[in-house]
Design an enzyme around this catalytic site. Structure first.
Site, PDB file in Angstrom:
ATOM      1  N   ASP A 198       0.865  -1.182   0.000  1.00 50.90           N
ATOM      2  CA  ASP A 198       0.000   0.000   0.000  1.00 50.90           C
ATOM      3  C   ASP A 198       0.904   1.235   0.000  1.00 50.90           C
ATOM      4  OD1 ASP A 198      -1.481   2.208   0.721  1.00 50.90           O
ATOM      5  OD2 ASP A 198      -2.404   1.283   2.486  1.00 50.90           O
ATOM      6  N   GLN A 201       0.964   6.478   1.346  1.00 53.37           N
ATOM      7  CA  GLN A 201       1.760   7.510   2.015  1.00 53.37           C
ATOM      8  C   GLN A 201       3.185   7.596   1.467  1.00 53.37           C
ATOM      9  OE1 GLN A 201       0.444   9.660   4.045  1.00 53.37           O
ATOM     10  NE2 GLN A 201      -1.540   8.635   4.062  1.00 53.37           N
ATOM     11  N   LYS A 224      -3.119  11.865  -2.776  1.00 54.37           N
ATOM     12  CA  LYS A 224      -2.045  12.012  -1.794  1.00 54.37           C
ATOM     13  C   LYS A 224      -0.715  12.342  -2.462  1.00 54.37           C
ATOM     14  CE  LYS A 224      -4.291   8.747   1.383  1.00 54.37           C
ATOM     15  NZ  LYS A 224      -4.761   9.620   2.455  1.00 54.37           N
ATOM     16  N   CYS A 362      -8.080   6.335  11.026  1.00 59.16           N
ATOM     17  CA  CYS A 362      -8.481   5.080  10.347  1.00 59.16           C
ATOM     18  C   CYS A 362      -7.528   3.941  10.662  1.00 59.16           C
ATOM     19  CB  CYS A 362      -8.595   5.281   8.837  1.00 59.16           C
ATOM     20  SG  CYS A 362      -9.858   6.468   8.349  1.00 59.16           S
TER      21      CYS A 362
END
Length: 404
Positions: A198, A201, A224, A362
């Site tokens: 993932d 970020q 992002k 989250c």
């Protein structure tokens, strides 16, 4: 880099919030958009709004070319071997759900194991829980150390021939920790598991080379990394994507349809059902160009200086405790102010024009493991400044003084 020059490219930054100049420190949730991305959106709708791939008129061909230009830009951005390995999705959540639903339903069986980490946000937990429930597979979790790093020794012990999927983030949205993605992939491959990274970020902060990582899937959200909301990609190795069944049916994903049988399109279109988010995908290319022109190394140097400055300044405040102190971090710092609820801290900073994130981000399982309800999170982007951090710290000082 000339930060003031960069700031001029972001219209939203130049406004007053509650009578104060806006200081935007919520970049891990979503970052702001440069003019070139905004103009790309309006240019599409004003100049060549048309559906893609099947129209033969001029506008359709121009829209199709722009859409596919972004696919090629994303291929270069992550160093994928083939353009058809880049699948457009609604973002990281859509990407993970695609892999969990397609790969998971096709290849998991009862008793198989999926490993996630204790640093994951809900979008990299819930889809795996759903497929585990459906396939009677088992979800296992890599524990997190006190400073917010993955316990790699524990991870090694979790791995076994039963492990079929490992899904971890490249960088934590709550703590900023940069995970050893390449080492995780290597260890997982030794037991025959596929690995999903993932990259929500990481995309705007870290170099991404999917061939060097050797990951099987890599997920990115556009918003992002200075791009529009509602789009992103999942990278998948071609040989895996070709084996996977379609995730959704209809539109671009078909080759031929009869009432007796449907045959499916080739990659990448097999996974892009319906009319896609054309304008936002087109504008995403401008975000990639923006990052490339600044250079990720330059961005990282600036953001790291901001992070170090914040950490040093917060240590001046006896009531503040840093949460997540890994040596390898993107520009995210969580903290708590002893005696003041994180929501109150956020509201009081907002009154001073400072936007920070508060809550569990989250990542409720992570907060539970840390014994916290939530934190205050400051996350930086290339347009933030040392002076803004000093304003944040002075605001916290006044807040702490006011309750003493």
């Amino acid at each position: 880099m000339d930060i003031q020059k960069i700031r001029k490219e972001f219209p939203v930054l130049h406004q007053l919030v509650n009578g104060k100049p806006l200081i935007y420190f919520d970049n891990a949730a979503t970052n702001q958009k440069p003019k070139r991305v905004i103009y790309a959106l309006t240019s599409y709708y004003e100049g060549y709004n048309a559906n893609i791939h099947r129209g033969i008129h001029t506008l359709a061909e121009k829209a199709t070319r722009a859409y596919e230009d972004t696919r090629e830009a994303m291929q270069r951005f992550i160093n994928a071997a083939h353009t058809e390995e880049v699948i457009f999705t609604s973002g990281v959540t859509g990407s993970i759900n695609l892999v969990a639903s397609s790969y998971g339903r096709a290849f998991l069986k009862a008793g198989d194991e999926i490993i996630v980490s204790g640093l994951e946000h809900h979008s990299n937990i819930v889809p795996w829980q759903m497929v585990c429930e459906e396939k009677k597979a088992i979800l296992k979790v890599i524990p997190v150390t006190e400073i917010g790093e993955l316990d790699m020794e524990a991870f090694s012990k979790l791995l076994s021939p039963k492990t079929k999927i490992v899904a971890v983030n490249h960088a934590s949205n709550s703590l900023g920790t940069i995970n050893p993605a390449k080492e995780i992939v290597r260890l997982a491959h030794e037991v025959g598991a596929v690995v999903l990274i993932d990259g929500a970020q990481a995309a705007a902060h870290l170099p991404i080379d999917v061939q060097d990582l050797d990951c099987d899937f890599y997920c990115i959200s556009s918003h992002k990394m200075f791009g529009p909301t509602g789009t992103g990609i999942v990278y998948g190795k071609k040989e895996l994507l070709e084996k996977m069944p379609p995730y959704m049916g209809g539109g671009e994903m078909i080759k031929d349809v009869t009432f007796a049988k449907t045959t499916f399109n080739d990659l990448p279109y097999k996974f892009e059902a319906g009319t896609p988010n054309i304008a936002d995908v087109v504008a995403l290319k401008e975000a990639v160009t923006f990052i490339d022109e600044l250079g990720k190394e330059n961005i990282a140097i600036h953001e790291d200086s901001l992070l170090k400055h914040l950490q040093e300044r917060l240590k001046e405040l006896p009531c503040v405790r840093l949460v997540g102190t890994s040596a390898h971090k993107v520009s995210v710092q969580s903290f708590i102010v002893e005696g003041i609820h994180h929501f109150d801290v956020g509201q009081m900073l907002d009154a001073r024009g400072i936007a920070v994130r508060t809550g569990h981000h989250c990542t409720q399982p992570l907060m539970d493991s840390l014994g916290l309800e939530g934190t205050v999170r400051a996350s930086f982007s290339v347009y933030n400044t040392i002076e803004e951090i000093d304003t944040l710290v002075e605001g916290l000082k006044k807040l702490i003084h006011s309750i003493k």
